[in-house]
Design an enzyme around this catalytic site. Sequence first.
Site, PDB file in Angstrom:
ATOM      1  N   ASP A  93      -3.746   7.518  -0.135  1.00  0.00           N
ATOM      2  CA  ASP A  93      -4.042   7.225   1.262  1.00  0.00           C
ATOM      3  C   ASP A  93      -3.107   8.057   2.131  1.00  0.00           C
ATOM      4  OD1 ASP A  93      -5.238   6.121   3.448  1.00  0.00           O
ATOM      5  OD2 ASP A  93      -4.512   4.082   3.116  1.00  0.00           O
ATOM      6  N   ASP A 128      -7.528   9.223   9.486  1.00  0.00           N
ATOM      7  CA  ASP A 128      -8.614   8.761  10.343  1.00  0.00           C
ATOM      8  C   ASP A 128      -8.092   7.661  11.268  1.00  0.00           C
ATOM      9  OD1 ASP A 128      -8.359   7.185   7.932  1.00  0.00           O
ATOM     10  OD2 ASP A 128     -10.102   6.074   8.612  1.00  0.00           O
ATOM     11  N   ALA A 196     -11.728   0.096   7.784  1.00  0.00           N
ATOM     12  CA  ALA A 196     -11.462  -0.969   8.759  1.00  0.00           C
ATOM     13  C   ALA A 196     -12.321  -2.209   8.540  1.00  0.00           C
ATOM     14  CB  ALA A 196     -11.635  -0.449  10.189  1.00  0.00           C
ATOM     15  N   CYS A 281      -8.046 -15.130 -20.719  1.00  0.00           N
ATOM     16  CA  CYS A 281      -7.312 -13.875 -20.834  1.00  0.00           C
ATOM     17  C   CYS A 281      -6.011 -14.113 -21.607  1.00  0.00           C
ATOM     18  CB  CYS A 281      -7.027 -13.278 -19.451  1.00  0.00           C
ATOM     19  SG  CYS A 281      -5.705 -14.090 -18.517  1.00  0.00           S
TER      20      CYS A 281
END
Length: 491
Positions: A93, A128, A196, A281
């Site tokens: 990112d 962005d 977003a 698990c």
Amino acid sequence: MRESFEIRDTDAGGRIGELTVPRAGTTVETPALLPVINPNLDTISPRRLADEFGAEILITNSYIIHGDDTLRERALEEGLHDLLDFPGAIMTDSGSFQLSEYGEIDVTTTEILAFQREIGSDIATPVDIPTPPDVSRERAAADLETTQERLEVAETADTGEMLVSAPVQGSTYPDLRERAGRHADGTDLDVFPVGAVVPLMNDYRYDDMVDVVAAAKRGLGADAPVHLFGAGHPMMFALAVAMGCDLFDSAAYALYARDDRYLTVRGTRALDDLEYLPCSCAVCTAHSPAELRALPDAERESELAAHNLHVTFAEIRRIKQAIRTGDLLELVEQRARAHPTMLDGYRTLLDHAAQLERRDPVSKGSFFYTSHESARRPEVVRHHQRLERLSVPDTLLLTEGNAPRSDEFDDAWRVEPPFGPFPRALSKSYPLTAEVPARTDRAALEAAADGVATLVATNPETTFTLAHEGWPAAVLERVPDAVALVDLTAN
């Protein structure tokens, strides 16, 4: 066609694909989970993510690395893969999240893309503008214009073999999201995050999230790999995949573990509230809830994070199998019952059934009618659309019963809720082999009545008779007045 992404299987809007990541020398099968790695924390090591959980790709934040002198120097010297000790693909990112949280950052798209390439990122992200929900249209449009300008900068950057993402913004304005998708798709960038949406998910606004993604998908091409930024809870993965999302990044496994929260596909439970562990698990078979609570803080956090990852990766595998067998929407219906807002999201997804139908396979294994929402699935929409293709005689009986032995009608077709009418020759064709409960609900009858109405509207010269099994008056009101009605239960 985008060279980096190939679709192998589809069901509803979901698909199994192969994302080729040339800089990593690997191909990632989608849908794929990208565990979020904070380079300053080590809840579960990246190497363990690969070896124990089968992670093929992860995501970390290049802006955090860039801003930390020690990490920056190590990343530049060692490379990102050695720094994290991860053998798969790494996406980074750009700092846009920090921009949305704090209002400003001190790097440009050009600078951060160059840095991501220098440290060895496989999939980079430009800076962005993540516009939050419900802002003014003027702000959303202005932010989108800035994002699009930055995508154009990213398009001209020297990135070598590194893939570059093109975030799709637009706040909660569907037309802006569609425009953003179309603009992003027109670039030569590679991966398309819908950005977003975390505030929507944090507020359980899954209906608005579905509308946002559906709009972005209308702008994006069918071969565009779609990343749903910040979608970390396994409860909503099936819904997101059915919308057409291929990649998910999740920090939830670690964040929730830090707060002693235990993930399930039906929601999140506080560890203090559990008397039993509803999972098989490795973590849950080795510990009781009391034993987990008694562990030292760091060890308990690690064990909970491992459980959360097991549940999350298992759900991704379950979704892939559902796509393979053609029952993804049945899985979505099950997950939608986990929370009322998830049900809102599924019902909103079905508002876009015509959009889903364009990608949905024509034939699958079987259609299971499991709730009244099933009456609005893409298969029902497709059947109604295709009624106009059928050759219809001058007089036609539409019946839920057996074909008459007399020659009163030129032909007799079956009526099967929720699909409605069809020639008996199609009875063995998907989806008309559907498994439907004996106690047919109102939604299925209404959908069947709508099918009758569609057939009548496209064949105004034909004389129709409908023989039904006690349909309620309100359902029969959906049938055109020109249709003669026979109640098979009246005798």
